[in-house]
Design an enzyme around this catalytic site. Sequence first.
Site, PDB file in Angstrom:
ATOM      1  N   TYR A 119       5.893  -2.442   2.292  1.00  0.00           N
ATOM      2  CA  TYR A 119       4.988  -2.649   1.160  1.00  0.00           C
ATOM      3  C   TYR A 119       5.093  -4.105   0.722  1.00  0.00           C
ATOM      4  O   TYR A 119       6.100  -4.528   0.172  1.00  0.00           O
ATOM      5  CB  TYR A 119       5.384  -1.694   0.035  1.00  0.00           C
ATOM      6  CG  TYR A 119       4.542  -1.721  -1.216  1.00  0.00           C
ATOM      7  CD1 TYR A 119       3.342  -2.421  -1.304  1.00  0.00           C
ATOM      8  CD2 TYR A 119       4.952  -0.996  -2.335  1.00  0.00           C
ATOM      9  CE1 TYR A 119       2.584  -2.417  -2.458  1.00  0.00           C
ATOM     10  CE2 TYR A 119       4.205  -0.989  -3.504  1.00  0.00           C
ATOM     11  CZ  TYR A 119       3.031  -1.690  -3.561  1.00  0.00           C
ATOM     12  OH  TYR A 119       2.285  -1.686  -4.716  1.00  0.00           O
ATOM     13  N   LYS A 168       1.547  -1.571   3.946  1.00  0.00           N
ATOM     14  CA  LYS A 168       0.584  -1.668   2.847  1.00  0.00           C
ATOM     15  C   LYS A 168       0.575  -3.123   2.418  1.00  0.00           C
ATOM     16  O   LYS A 168       1.571  -3.637   1.899  1.00  0.00           O
ATOM     17  CB  LYS A 168       0.961  -0.771   1.670  1.00  0.00           C
ATOM     18  CG  LYS A 168      -0.026  -0.908   0.505  1.00  0.00           C
ATOM     19  CD  LYS A 168       0.401  -0.136  -0.721  1.00  0.00           C
ATOM     20  CE  LYS A 168      -0.622  -0.341  -1.845  1.00  0.00           C
ATOM     21  NZ  LYS A 168      -0.222   0.313  -3.103  1.00  0.00           N
TER      22      LYS A 168
END
Length: 298
Positions: free
Chosen positions: A133, A162
Amino acid sequence: MFRGIYVACITILDENGNFDLANMTVHINNLINSGVDGILFLGSTGEFYSFSVEQRKKLASFAVNSVNKRVKVLIGTGSTNINEVIEVSKFSKEIGADGITIVSPYYFGPSDSAAEQYFGKIAQAVDIPIMLYNFPARTGTELSIEVVSNLAKKYYNIVSLKDTVDSISHTRRVIQKIKSIRPDFTVLSGFDEYYILNRLSGGDGVLCGLANVEPKLFVDLHRAYENKDFVTVEKCAKKISVLMNLYECTDLFITAIKAAVKVNGLDISTYTNLPGINITDKQFNIVKKIVEEARSIV
C-alpha cells in the site's frame, strides 16, 4: 489475484466510538449485492490507525464471518510496529482472509533499502497474499518502482499494489515495470477517479473509498469498460468526478464518506475517531448536495 472494484470499507461506529456491527452487516451486504469484487477492512478509510490490536482482530473476525466468502476480503495490517503487523497478518490468515494490505512504514520514512528489508521480513514471516500500500501523502515516503519490482521478484506472496498517488504517470510506470517481470501481479489505483487511466495503462482496477457511497456505480463502470460500452463509461466517470468533491468538504474525508452513506439511506452515526471531528450541519448539507448532483447526471 485482486482485480476489479475493491471497496476501502468504512468502519461504522456509534456515538461512543464502539463498533456498530448491525449497521456494518447491512453495509457489507449492500456492497456485495452491488457486485463489488472485494472489500478491504481496516484500511485508511477504515480508520485502522485509531484502533488497538485487539479491536482490529475483533473487527477482522467479524468482517470475514460477515462476508462469508461471497467476495474477497483484505485486512489492513499496517502499523509503525512490525511485530504488530506480523501478529495481525498471521491472525488474518488464521481467520480465513484472502489477503492483507500493508501500508509502508510511516513517521520515520524508510530508505529504499530499509523498505525492502521491512516488507521482506513480513513476507517471510506470513503465508498469505500481500498487497503493498503506497500512500506517500500519509506516510511521508513513496514506495519506489524499484522497491516494488524488487519485492515482487523476491517474494511470491507479494502479489499486488494499491497505488494511492495523485499521478497516473507514477502508477503507469509501476504497471509497465512490474507486469514485464510478473504478469500476475496486480496494480489497483487508490484514487477513485483513476479507474479508466489505470486500465488503459494495463492496470487492474481501483480500491477506493467512494465505492462505499455508490458501489453499483463503480461496478457499472468496470463492467462497461470490460464490455467496451464507452457511453456508459463516460456517464459513470462524470458521476465519479462529482463525487470526488466529498474528499474536500469535511475536516477528515472519512466523515464525509460516512455522511454520504447516511444520505443514501443507511441510518448510521457519522462519528469518526480522532483526529476526525463531528460533521457540522453545513458540511452535511454540502455532502447531500454532492450526492444529489452526481445522481442527477443522466
